[in-house]
Design a protein around this motif. Structure first.
Motif, PDB file in Angstrom:
ATOM      1  N   GLY A  56       0.807  -1.217   0.000  1.00 51.16           N
ATOM      2  CA  GLY A  56       0.000   0.000   0.000  1.00 51.16           C
ATOM      3  C   GLY A  56       0.835   1.259   0.000  1.00 51.16           C
ATOM      4  O   GLY A  56       1.899   1.323  -0.593  1.00 51.16           O
ATOM      5  N   THR A  57       0.339   2.245   0.701  1.00 53.20           N
ATOM      6  CA  THR A  57       0.965   3.556   0.634  1.00 53.20           C
ATOM      7  C   THR A  57       2.016   3.743   1.709  1.00 53.20           C
ATOM      8  O   THR A  57       2.689   4.745   1.742  1.00 53.20           O
ATOM      9  CB  THR A  57      -0.101   4.644   0.797  1.00 53.20           C
ATOM     10  N   LYS A  58       2.150   2.771   2.593  1.00 54.06           N
ATOM     11  CA  LYS A  58       3.022   2.970   3.736  1.00 54.06           C
ATOM     12  C   LYS A  58       4.500   2.957   3.344  1.00 54.06           C
ATOM     13  O   LYS A  58       5.322   3.490   4.066  1.00 54.06           O
ATOM     14  CB  LYS A  58       2.773   1.857   4.762  1.00 54.06           C
ATOM     15  N   ASP A  59       4.769   2.299   2.244  1.00 55.86           N
ATOM     16  CA  ASP A  59       6.160   2.023   1.944  1.00 55.86           C
ATOM     17  C   ASP A  59       6.871   3.116   1.139  1.00 55.86           C
ATOM     18  O   ASP A  59       7.997   2.912   0.733  1.00 55.86           O
ATOM     19  CB  ASP A  59       6.266   0.705   1.179  1.00 55.86           C
ATOM     20  N   TYR A  60       6.200   4.181   0.915  1.00 52.72           N
ATOM     21  CA  TYR A  60       6.828   5.216   0.111  1.00 52.72           C
ATOM     22  C   TYR A  60       8.039   5.824   0.811  1.00 52.72           C
ATOM     23  O   TYR A  60       8.044   6.003   2.030  1.00 52.72           O
ATOM     24  CB  TYR A  60       5.842   6.339  -0.179  1.00 52.72           C
ATOM     25  N   VAL A  61       9.016   6.124   0.015  1.00 53.60           N
ATOM     26  CA  VAL A  61      10.139   6.905   0.518  1.00 53.60           C
ATOM     27  C   VAL A  61       9.893   8.343   0.089  1.00 53.60           C
ATOM     28  O   VAL A  61       9.719   8.622  -1.093  1.00 53.60           O
ATOM     29  CB  VAL A  61      11.464   6.394  -0.067  1.00 53.60           C
ATOM     30  N   HIS A  62       9.806   9.199   1.041  1.00 56.02           N
ATOM     31  CA  HIS A  62       9.519  10.595   0.727  1.00 56.02           C
ATOM     32  C   HIS A  62      10.815  11.388   0.695  1.00 56.02           C
ATOM     33  O   HIS A  62      11.589  11.349   1.638  1.00 56.02           O
ATOM     34  CB  HIS A  62       8.589  11.206   1.769  1.00 56.02           C
ATOM     35  N   ILE A  63      10.974  12.076  -0.399  1.00 55.43           N
ATOM     36  CA  ILE A  63      12.133  12.962  -0.499  1.00 55.43           C
ATOM     37  C   ILE A  63      11.607  14.385  -0.541  1.00 55.43           C
ATOM     38  O   ILE A  63      10.855  14.744  -1.446  1.00 55.43           O
ATOM     39  CB  ILE A  63      12.965  12.644  -1.752  1.00 55.43           C
ATOM     40  N   ARG A  64      11.969  15.154   0.437  1.00 56.88           N
ATOM     41  CA  ARG A  64      11.406  16.499   0.539  1.00 56.88           C
ATOM     42  C   ARG A  64      12.509  17.540   0.459  1.00 56.88           C
ATOM     43  O   ARG A  64      13.687  17.239   0.667  1.00 56.88           O
ATOM     44  CB  ARG A  64      10.691  16.665   1.867  1.00 56.88           C
ATOM     45  N   ILE A  65      12.055  18.732   0.199  1.00 55.01           N
ATOM     46  CA  ILE A  65      13.003  19.841   0.235  1.00 55.01           C
ATOM     47  C   ILE A  65      12.470  20.892   1.168  1.00 55.01           C
ATOM     48  O   ILE A  65      11.262  21.044   1.347  1.00 55.01           O
ATOM     49  CB  ILE A  65      13.243  20.415  -1.171  1.00 55.01           C
ATOM     50  N   GLN A  66      13.349  21.567   1.771  1.00 56.34           N
ATOM     51  CA  GLN A  66      12.952  22.606   2.704  1.00 56.34           C
ATOM     52  C   GLN A  66      13.852  23.809   2.487  1.00 56.34           C
ATOM     53  O   GLN A  66      15.064  23.652   2.309  1.00 56.34           O
ATOM     54  CB  GLN A  66      13.133  22.074   4.115  1.00 56.34           C
TER      55      GLN A  66
END
Lengths: 113, 307
Positions: free
Chosen positions: A26-36
């Motif tokens: 499902g959706t739990k396994d996503y690796v999120h790459i963010r920028i700040q």
């Protein structure tokens, strides 16, 4: 008309997609790459959601070496460990993770603009 | 040429439905009706063939393309040729050819607005058809091509005529989906560290979404904080270019506005026991959407002396 024979599939699994999704859990396994954004034109890249089995420190070391930037592993009370890198490394990180075989491409989510 | 023929192929499928209408509303001569039906039959056949091929080989795109070119183009040409023979009108094949080749060219410069690429890529098959019909309609609109001559009507012309009549009388039935084109975000800089999103409310209204929802999404994606000011503009901390907003809004529309089934943006987002559900107004399908999560936000800026 001889090419018609080539079209006959050997084994087409109609559930391949569904199974693949299931294995992705499902959706739990996503690796999120963010920028700040930081002050000025500086920014910060965070990588969140890598599997627990991986050694974050080793990954970080390679990331730092590869992109020539500094970074740390941050311990977050809710989200566990998060890798932080200096600068906008979103593209770099995603290609690196895919090439190293750590994450599949479809399980990476790049956020930000 | 390949794409054209493919496009033509695609367009036949909806057309074959409409042929019946064309017959009913226009058929003056019995011969004409039969011919049209023949044509539709031919097209249906082609479509079947097409589907067959697609069914057999869904995984090898290159092969399929090649195959399609070989298999499909021939019958298409054949049908056109046979039609030409039947009607004894040489302009038929030429006309068809011309419209098909003109289609692609015409379509492209049409869209040049925000979100247009994205939507185009999503709703390719959706928006293909109206454009096509429109073109056919325009041809007829200018002047009825068979007027003054004794020749037989062409399928495209009659189809165009049907759509024109339909559009005049009740436009919503014509399947003419005017894609809602969103205006580009207007962005101002407030000082050096804040960005003001001026037409935020407008965009929320065009998307039919709660401003709060859009705002949380934007802020979560950008990883900053912000708020609505007195004139209902969104003030965001940090420096952002209009292009950044565009990308994020595009993602928002994909995820929280567009219906998965019919690609229509005419949807309602509702909250049912803590979960967000998207319900399409056009086709009635529903799906759940992921809640907005801000994720990890690193601490930037000065730390307090105490900690």
């Amino acid at each position: 008309m001889s090419d018609l024979d080539l079209q006959v599939p050997a084994a087409f699994d109609p559930f391949a997609e569904a199974n693949a999704d299931n294995s992705g859990a499902g959706t739990k396994d996503y690796v999120h790459i963010r920028i700040q954004q930081r002050n000025g034109r500086k920014s910060l890249t965070t990588v969140q959601g890598l599997k627990k089995e991986f050694s974050y420190n080793k990954i970080l070391k390679d990331l730092k070496k590869e992109f020539c930037c500094n970074g740390t592993v941050v311990q977050d009370p809710e989200l566990g460990q998060v890798i932080q890198l200096q600068g906008d490394q979103r593209k770099n990180v995603s290609t690196f993770l895919v090439q190293a075989g750590i994450v599949k491409k479809e399980h990476i989510k790049i956020h930000g603009f | 040429m390949v794409s054209n023929s493919l496009a033509a192929q695609k367009h036949y499928s909806p057309n074959s439905i409409h042929t019946e209408k064309a017959c009913i509303s226009i058929g003056r001569e019995d011969k004409r009706i039969i011919r049209l039906k023949d044509l539709s039959a031919i097209m249906a056949e082609e479509e079947n063939q097409n589907e067959l091929v697609a069914d057999i080989a869904p995984f090898d795109p290159t092969k399929k393309k090649k195959k399609k070119k070989v298999v499909i183009q021939d019958p298409a040409d054949d049908s056109v040729d046979s039609l030409a023979e039947k009607t004894e009108n040489l302009s038929v094949s030429e006309g068809l050819e011309a419209t098909f080749s003109g289609k692609k060219k015409k379509k492209k410069p049409g869209h040049s607005d925000l979100l247009s690429d994205e939507k185009e890529s999503i709703g390719e098959d959706v928006d293909d058809q109206p454009g096509d019909d429109e073109e056919a309609g325009e041809i007829v609109l200018q002047q009825l091509p068979w007027e003054g001559t004794d020749r037989d009507y062409e399928y495209e012309e009659l189809l165009g005529r049907v759509f024109n009549i339909l559009r005049e009388n009740n436009p919503e039935l014509a399947g003419d989906r005017r894609r809602t084109v969103m205006r580009p975000p207007q962005v101002l800089r407030e000082g050096t560290k804040k960005t003001v999103f001026v037409n935020f409310m407008d965009l929320c209204k065009t998307m039919h979404r709660q401003p709060e929802h859009v705002m949380t999404f934007l802020l979560a994606e950008m990883g900053t904080s912000g708020s609505l000011d007195g004139q209902q503009r969104l003030v965001i901390k940090g420096r952002f270019a209009p292009k950044n907003f565009e990308g994020i809004l595009r993602r928002y529309v994909n995820e929280y506005v567009i219906c998965n089934g019919c690609k229509s943006p005419d949807t309602i987002l509702s909250k049912e026991n803590r979960l967000f559900f998207l319900r399409c107004e056009k086709c009635g399908s529903g799906r759940s959407v992921a809640p907005i999560k801000a994720g990890f936000v690193a601490r930037v800026g000065r730390r307090k002396a105490g900690t």
